[in-house]
Write a protein that holds these residues in place. Structure first.
Motif, PDB file in Angstrom:
ATOM      1  N   CYS A  55       0.847  -1.199   0.000  1.00 31.11           N
ATOM      2  CA  CYS A  55       0.000   0.000   0.000  1.00 31.11           C
ATOM      3  C   CYS A  55       0.882   1.248   0.000  1.00 31.11           C
ATOM      4  O   CYS A  55       0.647   2.185   0.768  1.00 31.11           O
ATOM      5  CB  CYS A  55      -0.970   0.005   1.180  1.00 31.11           C
ATOM      6  SG  CYS A  55      -0.202  -0.202   2.795  1.00 31.11           S
ATOM      7  N   PRO A 100      -2.810   7.250  -8.348  1.00 32.93           N
ATOM      8  CA  PRO A 100      -3.355   5.884  -8.250  1.00 32.93           C
ATOM      9  C   PRO A 100      -4.858   5.843  -8.428  1.00 32.93           C
ATOM     10  O   PRO A 100      -5.402   4.858  -8.939  1.00 32.93           O
ATOM     11  CB  PRO A 100      -2.934   5.439  -6.842  1.00 32.93           C
ATOM     12  CG  PRO A 100      -2.655   6.691  -6.094  1.00 32.93           C
ATOM     13  CD  PRO A 100      -2.135   7.662  -7.098  1.00 32.93           C
ATOM     14  N   ARG A 101      -5.552   6.892  -8.026  1.00 31.54           N
ATOM     15  CA  ARG A 101      -6.989   6.938  -8.243  1.00 31.54           C
ATOM     16  C   ARG A 101      -7.301   6.992  -9.736  1.00 31.54           C
ATOM     17  O   ARG A 101      -8.212   6.299 -10.230  1.00 31.54           O
ATOM     18  CB  ARG A 101      -7.588   8.159  -7.548  1.00 31.54           C
ATOM     19  CG  ARG A 101      -7.613   8.085  -6.033  1.00 31.54           C
ATOM     20  CD  ARG A 101      -7.928   9.446  -5.466  1.00 31.54           C
ATOM     21  NE  ARG A 101      -8.136   9.446  -4.038  1.00 31.54           N
ATOM     22  CZ  ARG A 101      -8.074  10.522  -3.282  1.00 31.54           C
ATOM     23  NH1 ARG A 101      -7.796  11.702  -3.825  1.00 31.54           N
ATOM     24  NH2 ARG A 101      -8.274  10.466  -1.985  1.00 31.54           N
ATOM     25  N   GLU A 104      -6.670   3.635 -11.318  1.00 32.24           N
ATOM     26  CA  GLU A 104      -7.734   2.682 -10.995  1.00 32.24           C
ATOM     27  C   GLU A 104      -9.013   3.014 -11.746  1.00 32.24           C
ATOM     28  O   GLU A 104      -9.749   2.110 -12.172  1.00 32.24           O
ATOM     29  CB  GLU A 104      -7.998   2.683  -9.496  1.00 32.24           C
ATOM     30  CG  GLU A 104      -9.123   1.770  -9.048  1.00 32.24           C
ATOM     31  CD  GLU A 104      -8.908   0.306  -9.404  1.00 32.24           C
ATOM     32  OE1 GLU A 104      -9.902  -0.451  -9.422  1.00 32.24           O
ATOM     33  OE2 GLU A 104      -7.750  -0.096  -9.691  1.00 32.24           O
ATOM     34  N   GLN A 189     -14.719   1.495  -7.033  1.00 33.61           N
ATOM     35  CA  GLN A 189     -13.371   0.937  -7.125  1.00 33.61           C
ATOM     36  C   GLN A 189     -12.314   1.966  -6.743  1.00 33.61           C
ATOM     37  O   GLN A 189     -11.347   1.666  -6.041  1.00 33.61           O
ATOM     38  CB  GLN A 189     -13.115   0.412  -8.542  1.00 33.61           C
ATOM     39  CG  GLN A 189     -14.063  -0.686  -8.995  1.00 33.61           C
ATOM     40  CD  GLN A 189     -14.025  -1.899  -8.103  1.00 33.61           C
ATOM     41  OE1 GLN A 189     -12.956  -2.400  -7.752  1.00 33.61           O
ATOM     42  NE2 GLN A 189     -15.191  -2.385  -7.705  1.00 33.61           N
ATOM     43  N   VAL A 190     -12.492   3.195  -7.199  1.00 27.57           N
ATOM     44  CA  VAL A 190     -11.519   4.252  -6.908  1.00 27.57           C
ATOM     45  C   VAL A 190     -11.470   4.545  -5.411  1.00 27.57           C
ATOM     46  O   VAL A 190     -10.389   4.769  -4.836  1.00 27.57           O
ATOM     47  CB  VAL A 190     -11.864   5.529  -7.700  1.00 27.57           C
ATOM     48  CG1 VAL A 190     -11.039   6.721  -7.214  1.00 27.57           C
ATOM     49  CG2 VAL A 190     -11.628   5.298  -9.188  1.00 27.57           C
ATOM     50  N   VAL A 193      -8.935   2.464  -3.278  1.00 27.51           N
ATOM     51  CA  VAL A 193      -7.508   2.415  -3.621  1.00 27.51           C
ATOM     52  C   VAL A 193      -6.614   2.773  -2.435  1.00 27.51           C
ATOM     53  O   VAL A 193      -5.642   2.078  -2.148  1.00 27.51           O
ATOM     54  CB  VAL A 193      -7.215   3.338  -4.817  1.00 27.51           C
ATOM     55  CG1 VAL A 193      -5.717   3.501  -5.017  1.00 27.51           C
ATOM     56  CG2 VAL A 193      -7.852   2.795  -6.074  1.00 27.51           C
ATOM     57  N   ASN A 219     -10.858   8.731   2.530  1.00 31.06           N
ATOM     58  CA  ASN A 219     -10.428   9.600   1.433  1.00 31.06           C
ATOM     59  C   ASN A 219     -10.632  11.068   1.767  1.00 31.06           C
ATOM     60  O   ASN A 219      -9.762  11.906   1.486  1.00 31.06           O
ATOM     61  CB  ASN A 219     -11.177   9.231   0.153  1.00 31.06           C
ATOM     62  CG  ASN A 219     -10.622   7.989  -0.518  1.00 31.06           C
ATOM     63  OD1 ASN A 219      -9.589   8.038  -1.178  1.00 31.06           O
ATOM     64  ND2 ASN A 219     -11.299   6.864  -0.349  1.00 31.06           N
TER      65      ASN A 219
END
Length: 238
Positions: A55, A100-101, A104, A189-190, A193, A219
């Motif tokens: 991570c 990364p968002r 994804e 999904q985002v 992450v 987030n």
């Protein structure tokens, strides 16, 4: 008892004081703290390590040489040789949370589209819980077997079960995961992450959880932190 990762948020701290700062922030939640709030006190951890393996954070381009980035791992042996673009933590303002968002979001959109294209070749499939609920007692022997058999009889499910690569990509119960609008699927999904199973907030709250509500909170917490806040991945023994 087991190990899991958490994200620790700290006020600005120099690299040589980071471990002490993490220890201080986590101290109120230690199993064997001497000043227990009440006789039945049960803490959250017995020992911990700086470690973000699995991570890692992305580093904001242009800040790869910042000395405040956390690149050592106290758990992995030998330590992973990280590229300049990855780290175990650092000041919030130089961590690239959006990259990364975005990656994804692209992957999720491609997967959703690929599934819909594939599924359109077959009659619509129903998720397993539909058959389990119809069986009434899905955990009781014959009823569960009947529910599983009915679920697997669906042509779309048979086609996916026959190809391990498809099952890995679309899961064994695709209607449960993909039967929603593209935007909804991608957003879900985002949101998953960045979160770790636990979060220690800047104001000293230990939060554990999962699911959409926890992910939204996680987030929003990271997005709202001041840029000089230290954010570090930690592996702890619970």
């Amino acid at each position: 008892m087991g190990k899991q990762r958490m994200t620790v948020c700290l006020p600005p701290v120099a690299p040589d004081g980071l471990r002490q700062a993490i220890e201080g922030a986590m101290a109120p939640f230690r199993y064997d703290r001497e000043d227990r709030p009440h006789p039945d006190w049960v803490g959250e951890w017995s020992h911990w390590f700086v470690s973000g393996a699995g991570c890692l954070f992305d580093v904001l381009p242009g800040h790869e040489d910042d000395s405040r980035l956390v690149r050592y791992d106290e758990w992995t042996e030998p330590p992973e040789d990280l590229p300049p673009t990855r780290c175990h933590g650092g000041p919030r303002g130089i961590l690239d949370l959006d990259a990364p968002r975005a990656a994804e979001a692209r992957r999720a959109a491609e997967t959703w589209t690929a599934y819909r294209d594939f599924a359109d070749r077959y009659p619509p499939a129903l998720p397993f819980h539909h058959f389990a609920e119809r069986a009434g007692t899905p955990d009781a022997g014959d009823a569960r077997e009947a529910a599983v058999a009915a679920f697997l009889e669906q042509p779309l499910i048979r086609a996916i079960e026959a190809d391990p690569a498809l099952e890995e990509r679309f899961t064994s119960d695709p209607a449960l995961h993909f039967d929603e609008a593209l935007e909804t699927y991608v957003a879900r999904q985002v949101a998953a992450v960045l979160p770790t199973p636990a979060l220690l907030t800047l104001d000293g709250r230990w939060v554990e959880g999962g699911g959409p509500d926890y992910e939204r909170m996680f987030n929003a917490c990271l997005d709202g932190l001041p840029g000089d806040t230290m954010v570090v991945r930690v592996l702890y023994h619970s």
